[in-house]
Design a protein around this motif. Sequence first.
Motif, mmCIF file in Angstrom:
data_model
loop_
_atom_site.group_PDB
_atom_site.id
_atom_site.type_symbol
_atom_site.label_atom_id
_atom_site.label_comp_id
_atom_site.label_asym_id
_atom_site.label_seq_id
_atom_site.Cartn_x
_atom_site.Cartn_y
_atom_site.Cartn_z
ATOM 1 N N ARG A 1 0.826 -1.203 0.000
ATOM 2 C CA ARG A 1 0.000 0.000 0.000
ATOM 3 C C ARG A 1 0.863 1.257 0.000
ATOM 4 O O ARG A 1 0.551 2.237 -0.687
ATOM 5 C CB ARG A 1 -0.931 0.006 1.216
ATOM 6 N N SER A 2 1.951 1.219 0.767
ATOM 7 C CA SER A 2 2.846 2.377 0.789
ATOM 8 C C SER A 2 3.445 2.621 -0.587
ATOM 9 O O SER A 2 3.545 3.775 -1.046
ATOM 10 C CB SER A 2 3.957 2.165 1.822
ATOM 11 N N ALA A 3 3.836 1.539 -1.257
ATOM 12 C CA ALA A 3 4.392 1.688 -2.606
ATOM 13 C C ALA A 3 3.347 2.223 -3.573
ATOM 14 O O ALA A 3 3.636 3.080 -4.421
ATOM 15 C CB ALA A 3 4.932 0.342 -3.088
ATOM 16 N N GLU A 4 2.100 1.737 -3.458
ATOM 17 C CA GLU A 4 1.035 2.225 -4.336
ATOM 18 C C GLU A 4 0.752 3.703 -4.095
ATOM 19 O O GLU A 4 0.582 4.483 -5.042
ATOM 20 C CB GLU A 4 -0.234 1.399 -4.115
ATOM 21 N N LEU A 5 0.711 4.091 -2.815
ATOM 22 C CA LEU A 5 0.468 5.494 -2.501
ATOM 23 C C LEU A 5 1.606 6.373 -3.006
ATOM 24 O O LEU A 5 1.375 7.497 -3.467
ATOM 25 C CB LEU A 5 0.287 5.664 -0.989
ATOM 26 N N ALA A 6 2.826 5.851 -2.894
ATOM 27 C CA ALA A 6 3.978 6.617 -3.397
ATOM 28 C C ALA A 6 3.883 6.805 -4.905
ATOM 29 O O ALA A 6 4.158 7.896 -5.430
ATOM 30 C CB ALA A 6 5.279 5.910 -3.024
ATOM 31 N N ARG A 7 3.456 5.754 -5.619
ATOM 32 C CA ARG A 7 3.293 5.881 -7.074
ATOM 33 C C ARG A 7 2.190 6.872 -7.418
ATOM 34 O O ARG A 7 2.328 7.683 -8.343
ATOM 35 C CB ARG A 7 2.992 4.511 -7.691
ATOM 36 N N GLU A 8 1.085 6.800 -6.677
ATOM 37 C CA GLU A 8 -0.003 7.752 -6.928
ATOM 38 C C GLU A 8 0.442 9.182 -6.645
ATOM 39 O O GLU A 8 0.084 10.107 -7.377
ATOM 40 C CB GLU A 8 -1.203 7.390 -6.056
ATOM 41 N N LEU A 9 1.226 9.352 -5.573
ATOM 42 C CA LEU A 9 1.714 10.687 -5.246
ATOM 43 C C LEU A 9 2.641 11.213 -6.330
ATOM 44 O O LEU A 9 2.550 12.380 -6.732
ATOM 45 C CB LEU A 9 2.432 10.660 -3.896
ATOM 46 N N ARG A 10 3.530 10.350 -6.822
ATOM 47 C CA ARG A 10 4.428 10.781 -7.904
ATOM 48 C C ARG A 10 3.638 11.146 -9.159
ATOM 49 O O ARG A 10 3.959 12.124 -9.832
ATOM 50 C CB ARG A 10 5.442 9.675 -8.213
ATOM 51 N N ALA A 11 2.606 10.332 -9.456
ATOM 52 C CA ALA A 11 1.784 10.648 -10.631
ATOM 53 C C ALA A 11 1.057 11.966 -10.447
ATOM 54 O O ALA A 11 0.954 12.779 -11.384
ATOM 55 C CB ALA A 11 0.788 9.510 -10.878
ATOM 56 N N GLU A 12 0.539 12.198 -9.227
ATOM 57 C CA GLU A 12 -0.149 13.456 -8.958
ATOM 58 C C GLU A 12 0.804 14.644 -9.053
ATOM 59 O O GLU A 12 0.457 15.691 -9.614
ATOM 60 C CB GLU A 12 -0.779 13.400 -7.570
ATOM 61 N N ARG B 1 2.913 19.229 -14.699
ATOM 62 C CA ARG B 1 2.529 19.437 -16.095
ATOM 63 C C ARG B 1 1.576 20.617 -16.227
ATOM 64 O O ARG B 1 1.704 21.446 -17.139
ATOM 65 C CB ARG B 1 1.876 18.169 -16.640
ATOM 66 N N ARG B 2 0.600 20.710 -15.286
ATOM 67 C CA ARG B 2 -0.336 21.833 -15.338
ATOM 68 C C ARG B 2 0.377 23.154 -15.096
ATOM 69 O O ARG B 2 0.075 24.161 -15.754
ATOM 70 C CB ARG B 2 -1.436 21.637 -14.294
ATOM 71 N N GLU B 3 1.316 23.163 -14.139
ATOM 72 C CA GLU B 3 2.047 24.396 -13.865
ATOM 73 C C GLU B 3 2.880 24.822 -15.065
ATOM 74 O O GLU B 3 2.983 26.022 -15.364
ATOM 75 C CB GLU B 3 2.925 24.206 -12.635
ATOM 76 N N VAL B 4 3.479 23.835 -15.742
ATOM 77 C CA VAL B 4 4.249 24.160 -16.943
ATOM 78 C C VAL B 4 3.333 24.748 -18.011
ATOM 79 O O VAL B 4 3.673 25.733 -18.684
ATOM 80 C CB VAL B 4 4.971 22.905 -17.474
ATOM 81 N N ALA B 5 2.126 24.141 -18.170
ATOM 82 C CA ALA B 5 1.179 24.662 -19.165
ATOM 83 C C ALA B 5 0.754 26.080 -18.813
ATOM 84 O O ALA B 5 0.653 26.948 -19.696
ATOM 85 C CB ALA B 5 -0.041 23.744 -19.253
ATOM 86 N N GLU B 6 0.486 26.333 -17.522
ATOM 87 C CA GLU B 6 0.108 27.683 -17.109
ATOM 88 C C GLU B 6 1.245 28.672 -17.345
ATOM 89 O O GLU B 6 1.015 29.806 -17.768
ATOM 90 C CB GLU B 6 -0.290 27.672 -15.633
ATOM 91 N N GLU B 7 2.470 28.234 -17.055
ATOM 92 C CA GLU B 7 3.614 29.116 -17.268
ATOM 93 C C GLU B 7 3.805 29.414 -18.745
ATOM 94 O O GLU B 7 4.120 30.541 -19.138
ATOM 95 C CB GLU B 7 4.878 28.473 -16.693
ATOM 96 N N ARG B 8 3.579 28.391 -19.578
ATOM 97 C CA ARG B 8 3.692 28.631 -21.015
ATOM 98 C C ARG B 8 2.630 29.627 -21.487
ATOM 99 O O ARG B 8 2.893 30.469 -22.344
ATOM 100 C CB ARG B 8 3.548 27.313 -21.770
ATOM 101 N N GLY B 9 1.435 29.510 -20.913
ATOM 102 C CA GLY B 9 0.398 30.475 -21.261
ATOM 103 C C GLY B 9 0.776 31.880 -20.840
ATOM 104 O O GLY B 9 0.550 32.846 -21.578
ATOM 105 N N ARG B 10 1.324 32.011 -19.638
ATOM 106 C CA ARG B 10 1.756 33.340 -19.172
ATOM 107 C C ARG B 10 2.847 33.892 -20.078
ATOM 108 O O ARG B 10 2.822 35.066 -20.446
ATOM 109 C CB ARG B 10 2.272 33.236 -17.738
ATOM 110 N N MET B 11 3.802 33.040 -20.458
ATOM 111 C CA MET B 11 4.868 33.504 -21.326
ATOM 112 C C MET B 11 4.335 33.872 -22.707
ATOM 113 O O MET B 11 4.835 34.792 -23.358
ATOM 114 C CB MET B 11 5.948 32.417 -21.443
ATOM 115 N N ALA B 12 3.300 33.143 -23.154
ATOM 116 C CA ALA B 12 2.701 33.496 -24.446
ATOM 117 C C ALA B 12 2.092 34.890 -24.385
ATOM 118 O O ALA B 12 2.194 35.673 -25.337
ATOM 119 C CB ALA B 12 1.646 32.461 -24.833
ATOM 120 N N ARG B 13 1.437 35.211 -23.255
ATOM 121 C CA ARG B 13 0.878 36.564 -23.109
ATOM 122 C C ARG B 13 1.988 37.602 -23.066
ATOM 123 O O ARG B 13 1.854 38.700 -23.612
ATOM 124 C CB ARG B 13 0.016 36.632 -21.849
#
Length: 390
Positions: free
Chosen positions: A150-161, A167-179
Amino acid sequence: MRLWPPRPFAVDTLIALAMVCVAVLLGQESVTQGWPELDGPAYALVVCAHLPVAFRGRAPLVVFGAVQAASVVYITAGYWPVVCTFGPMLALYTVASVRQARTTALCAGLLVAVWVYAGFVSESDAMASVVAQALLFSAVLWRFGYLARRSAELARELRAEQAERARREVAEERGRMARELHDVVAHHMSVISVQAGLARFVFDSDPATARGALGTIADTSAEALDELRRMLQVLREEDLRDTDGTPAAPMPGLARLGDLVERVRAGGVPVELRVEGTPRPLAPGVELCAYRVVQEALTNILKHARHARATVELHYRAHHVTVGVTDDGEGVIPDRVPAGGGHGLIGMRERAKLYGGTISIGPRSEGGFAVRLTLPTSARTAGRGDETTA
């Protein structure tokens, strides 16, 4: 010399060798415990019941079956059963830590059966104790293995999250840089377009004015390239340092409003800059936000109200700063405020919201157009911004 961490197989091999050594040493106590002395075949079975543990990370079920089979043969031969308990128990924990509950339950039941079988073979007088030990040890090993899984599964889920959030922060930053890129390119290209038209118009009749326009084009294009390089460098480097090790030039702020106004004047729009209050350093993001809003407003005047007069007002207050851009042009025309709001107007509103400010954009009752931005300079008031329409 750098010492790399050992690979899991190397660690498992060391564990297996250590268990073999402990089992061999324990086997030498067989006679004192009332059991036959271990001979060559017995020691071979002891090795077979422990050494396969080295491969538990690669084939846990195969290893579990192998060590259990060696243990059964060892017990059937009439040797002291305790000597061959370490390998099967570790193999059960490994299976529980990497396999689902159904598979783990079958393996735990097999370990209990072998343990009870050893009690029957040895004709133990305390079978109740043997059964209790078998159930207790199997349950504990299953529980620990389950928690590890369970600890390993939670660690994998945390890494995925975390990866998704990054990824979302990078997309937001790219949008800001585009502006940012839109603001830089739109303003500077508007100035260059106006000056290029002026130079072409007076190239033969007024060479001095043409040379001045060309000089403005050169300066404006150079500044645009500098800002583009800085923004691209922000995307490439975390420490914001140039390739030669010197700190990168800062992004434009309120101190450069004068240069911005001069460029617009050179583009043919009379602009007056008024400053009230005592200028003071503000947060870089606040200064950049205010600068970009003024830049976008003046760019719109260059595009849509070139014959108007404009005023830029900057007011320093105790807890906020206000910038306003007004002109006395013909007010709103279809191209000036597109139905969808326009990328420039959207960018203004998003900037104001990002830094907890308020912004009003629209025509003035006495004619012309006005943009007014208020930004808090205190962290306590940041994040509560909204927008209005003049």
